[in-house]
Design a protein around this motif. Structure first.
Motif, PDB file in Angstrom:
ATOM      1  N   THR A  30      38.528  49.657  94.991  1.00  0.00           N
ATOM      2  CA  THR A  30      39.493  48.482  95.262  1.00  0.00           C
ATOM      3  C   THR A  30      39.744  47.656  93.951  1.00  0.00           C
ATOM      4  O   THR A  30      40.675  47.228  93.583  1.00  0.00           O
ATOM      5  CB  THR A  30      39.068  47.456  96.415  1.00  0.00           C
ATOM      6  N   ALA A  31      38.694  47.652  93.105  1.00  0.00           N
ATOM      7  CA  ALA A  31      38.975  46.851  91.782  1.00  0.00           C
ATOM      8  C   ALA A  31      39.890  47.737  90.832  1.00  0.00           C
ATOM      9  O   ALA A  31      40.628  47.027  90.408  1.00  0.00           O
ATOM     10  CB  ALA A  31      37.508  46.813  91.195  1.00  0.00           C
ATOM     11  N   GLN A  32      40.093  48.972  91.166  1.00  0.00           N
ATOM     12  CA  GLN A  32      41.014  49.825  90.416  1.00  0.00           C
ATOM     13  C   GLN A  32      42.226  49.463  90.782  1.00  0.00           C
ATOM     14  O   GLN A  32      43.105  49.385  90.019  1.00  0.00           O
ATOM     15  CB  GLN A  32      40.511  51.255  90.379  1.00  0.00           C
ATOM     16  N   MET A  33      42.464  49.406  92.138  1.00  0.00           N
ATOM     17  CA  MET A  33      43.691  48.955  92.690  1.00  0.00           C
ATOM     18  C   MET A  33      44.327  47.615  92.050  1.00  0.00           C
ATOM     19  O   MET A  33      45.464  47.494  91.928  1.00  0.00           O
ATOM     20  CB  MET A  33      43.803  49.217  94.175  1.00  0.00           C
ATOM     21  N   THR A  75      43.591  46.163  89.373  1.00  0.00           N
ATOM     22  CA  THR A  75      43.803  46.104  88.136  1.00  0.00           C
ATOM     23  C   THR A  75      45.197  46.844  87.974  1.00  0.00           C
ATOM     24  O   THR A  75      46.020  46.283  87.093  1.00  0.00           O
ATOM     25  CB  THR A  75      42.798  47.040  87.176  1.00  0.00           C
ATOM     26  N   LEU A  76      45.485  48.065  88.705  1.00  0.00           N
ATOM     27  CA  LEU A  76      46.711  48.571  88.638  1.00  0.00           C
ATOM     28  C   LEU A  76      48.030  47.689  89.101  1.00  0.00           C
ATOM     29  O   LEU A  76      48.742  47.996  88.463  1.00  0.00           O
ATOM     30  CB  LEU A  76      46.574  49.967  89.420  1.00  0.00           C
ATOM     31  N   ASN A  77      47.503  46.965  90.194  1.00  0.00           N
ATOM     32  CA  ASN A  77      48.718  46.191  90.557  1.00  0.00           C
ATOM     33  C   ASN A  77      48.750  45.073  89.392  1.00  0.00           C
ATOM     34  O   ASN A  77      50.450  44.679  89.469  1.00  0.00           O
ATOM     35  CB  ASN A  77      48.383  45.270  91.745  1.00  0.00           C
ATOM     36  N   LYS A  78      48.066  44.373  88.853  1.00  0.00           N
ATOM     37  CA  LYS A  78      48.211  43.654  87.785  1.00  0.00           C
ATOM     38  C   LYS A  78      48.988  44.292  86.780  1.00  0.00           C
ATOM     39  O   LYS A  78      49.923  43.713  86.210  1.00  0.00           O
ATOM     40  CB  LYS A  78      46.948  42.934  87.369  1.00  0.00           C
ATOM     41  N   ALA A 120      46.023  58.812  79.625  1.00  0.00           N
ATOM     42  CA  ALA A 120      45.806  59.093  80.969  1.00  0.00           C
ATOM     43  C   ALA A 120      44.804  60.332  81.149  1.00  0.00           C
ATOM     44  O   ALA A 120      44.303  60.618  82.136  1.00  0.00           O
ATOM     45  CB  ALA A 120      46.705  59.216  81.671  1.00  0.00           C
TER      46      ALA A 120
END
Length: 137
Positions: free
Chosen positions: A1-4, A6-9, A92
């Motif tokens: 969830t932390a990755q999501m 960061t991805l959203n930001k 990536a």
């Protein structure tokens, strides 16, 4: 969830950058077309004085913008895909392939931007006084 999160930001930041770039492109196109109208002021005044319909002159300017927009949309798609294909494996660590459905979207955005940014300069043509335009040397 932390990755999501960061991805959203990152996606939000990318969207802001994208909108700023679109705004700057529109501003540059308006500036370019206004300069083209100013440079051709005498020629436009002469055509108007000879009885040419201002709408026909406006169509010429809009077609010029559309030609730039089509070329810009194609080059933007090619360059964006090329950079993505090059940087994808480096950043990536995954291969990236061109996304073909983005090509018509690229054209739509560039043509829409071209049409919107040509409205102000093209309206100036219809307000141009032929006598004043011909008086300028």
């Amino acid at each position: 969830t932390a990755q999501m999160g960061t991805l959203n930001k990152i996606m939000g930041f990318t969207t802001i950058i994208y909108l700023v770039v679109l705004f700057l492109c529109a501003f540059l196109l308006i500036n370019y077309m206004s300069g083209a109208v100013d440079e051709r002021r005498r020629e436009i005044g002469m055509l108007l004085a000879m009885g040419m319909d201002p709408r026909k002159i406006q169509i010429v300017f809009v077609l010029k913008v559309l030609a730039f927009a089509v070329v810009g949309g194609l080059l933007g798609y090619i360059m964006g895909s090329g950079v993505s294909m090059f940087l994808g494996p480096l950043v990536a660590e995954s291969s990236v392939k061109p996304i073909l459905y983005l090509l018509p979207i690229s054209f739509a955005i560039s043509i829409g931007l071209g049409v919107v940014s040509s409205i102000i300069p093209v309206r100036r043509i219809s307000k141009l006084d032929p006598v004043e335009a011909l008086r300028e040397v």
